[in-house]
Write an enzyme that holds these catalytic residues in place. Sequence first.
Site, mmCIF file in Angstrom:
data_model
loop_
_atom_site.group_PDB
_atom_site.id
_atom_site.type_symbol
_atom_site.label_atom_id
_atom_site.label_comp_id
_atom_site.label_asym_id
_atom_site.label_seq_id
_atom_site.Cartn_x
_atom_site.Cartn_y
_atom_site.Cartn_z
ATOM 1 N N GLY A 8 0.828 -1.206 0.000
ATOM 2 C CA GLY A 8 0.000 0.000 0.000
ATOM 3 C C GLY A 8 0.861 1.253 0.000
ATOM 4 N N ALA A 10 1.819 3.284 -2.276
ATOM 5 C CA ALA A 10 1.605 4.369 -3.243
ATOM 6 C C ALA A 10 0.759 5.499 -2.682
ATOM 7 C CB ALA A 10 0.962 3.816 -4.516
ATOM 8 N N ASP A 32 2.300 -2.038 -4.496
ATOM 9 C CA ASP A 32 0.934 -1.496 -4.655
ATOM 10 C C ASP A 32 0.393 -1.962 -6.006
ATOM 11 O OD1 ASP A 32 -1.443 0.306 -4.529
ATOM 12 O OD2 ASP A 32 -0.306 1.259 -2.909
ATOM 13 N N ASP A 41 -1.379 -7.197 -7.304
ATOM 14 C CA ASP A 41 -2.762 -7.144 -6.827
ATOM 15 C C ASP A 41 -2.907 -8.153 -5.685
ATOM 16 O OD1 ASP A 41 -5.429 -7.217 -6.304
ATOM 17 O OD2 ASP A 41 -6.055 -7.540 -8.391
ATOM 18 N N LEU A 42 -2.929 -7.623 -4.473
ATOM 19 C CA LEU A 42 -2.939 -8.507 -3.297
ATOM 20 C C LEU A 42 -4.320 -9.097 -3.016
ATOM 21 C CD1 LEU A 42 -0.577 -6.379 -1.025
ATOM 22 C CD2 LEU A 42 -0.002 -8.441 -2.329
ATOM 23 N N GLY A 71 -4.881 -1.696 1.919
ATOM 24 C CA GLY A 71 -6.240 -1.962 2.380
ATOM 25 C C GLY A 71 -7.274 -1.215 1.579
ATOM 26 N N TYR A 151 -15.900 -4.211 6.464
ATOM 27 C CA TYR A 151 -14.596 -3.593 6.742
ATOM 28 C C TYR A 151 -14.136 -3.898 8.177
ATOM 29 C CZ TYR A 151 -10.978 -0.038 7.392
ATOM 30 O OH TYR A 151 -9.795 0.606 7.681
ATOM 31 N N LYS A 155 -10.926 -6.226 9.616
ATOM 32 C CA LYS A 155 -9.858 -5.715 10.482
ATOM 33 C C LYS A 155 -9.850 -6.425 11.846
ATOM 34 C CE LYS A 155 -8.105 -2.540 7.721
ATOM 35 N NZ LYS A 155 -6.726 -2.628 7.190
#
Length: 256
Positions: A8, A10, A32, A41-42, A71, A151, A155
């Site tokens: 992440g 970027a 990223d 692409d995770l 995320g 979401y 988490k």
Amino acid sequence: MSTYVVTGAASGIGLVTTEILTGRGHRVLGVDLAGSDIDADLSTAAGRASMVEDVRERTDGRIDAIIACAGLSSPTVATVRVNYYGAIATLEGLRPLLAGSPAPRAVAVASMASLFPPDEELLSLLLDGTEDDAVARAAELAADERAGQIYGTSKRGLALWVRRQAATPEWAGAGIPLNAVAPGIIETPMVTDLIATDEAKAALLQTVPMPLNGIAKPEVVGNLIAWLTGEENTHLCGQVVFVDGGSDAVLRGAST
Ligand code: NAI
């Protein structure tokens, strides 16, 4: 000088953390979708595997710290794939590359939203089921008014995964402090729309109270991550550190 991998990287917290670390003379390999050192692409198994291979090639298989920050906050199945499975694949996939480091470290970026009531079925699938089953459950939630739970549940799952893993032979036993940070509202592109007006901001702060200094800049989180992944952190292990201006204290003050 240490070698860090930051996903992440970027944008937002990942970008600012990268700037803090490079400013201190460290090498950072950013990951990223685009706009960093490694494109990956995770949300997909193929993207996660190619990321690990790419990091291995560029570092001769030796890194010092992993920061799983990538995320999404959309109420979709992609959020489960990136926030939970992408983060875990990053931590587990890169862990062997920490083996030669004199001070190996790892951090996952969770959220204060992990305090909100989760969807219990999705949570147990995340922790003990398969990705396909968890994604199928998330698709059910995404279709109705429960979408907003995706979401926070992703988490909560990530924070609990860190709690479960940190003291195992693979992490603590290998000398690697594994921790999570749980930010409150942080001024990044992720929340631009949510804090665009004073009214919107006030409404959000009703749900996420931040009595200490209000909405934070990403540096606040980046500096904490830098400490957690720095040499000084020899014993902080398996913690979910809330950096939230007091949200946790307000919402969960009765528990320690
Ligand atoms: P951001 O949107 O600025 O940065 C997120 C980065 O993750 C973006 O660069 C994006 O391209 C990358 N990403 C998304 N999907 C990806 C994928 N499939 N593969 C690879 N990279 C992908 O958001 P921000 O705020 O910097 O978020 C960073 C982390 O902090 C996230 O995990 C977020 O959930 C968490 N967080 C953010 C809070 C906030 O208020 N901004 C509060 C609590 C947690």
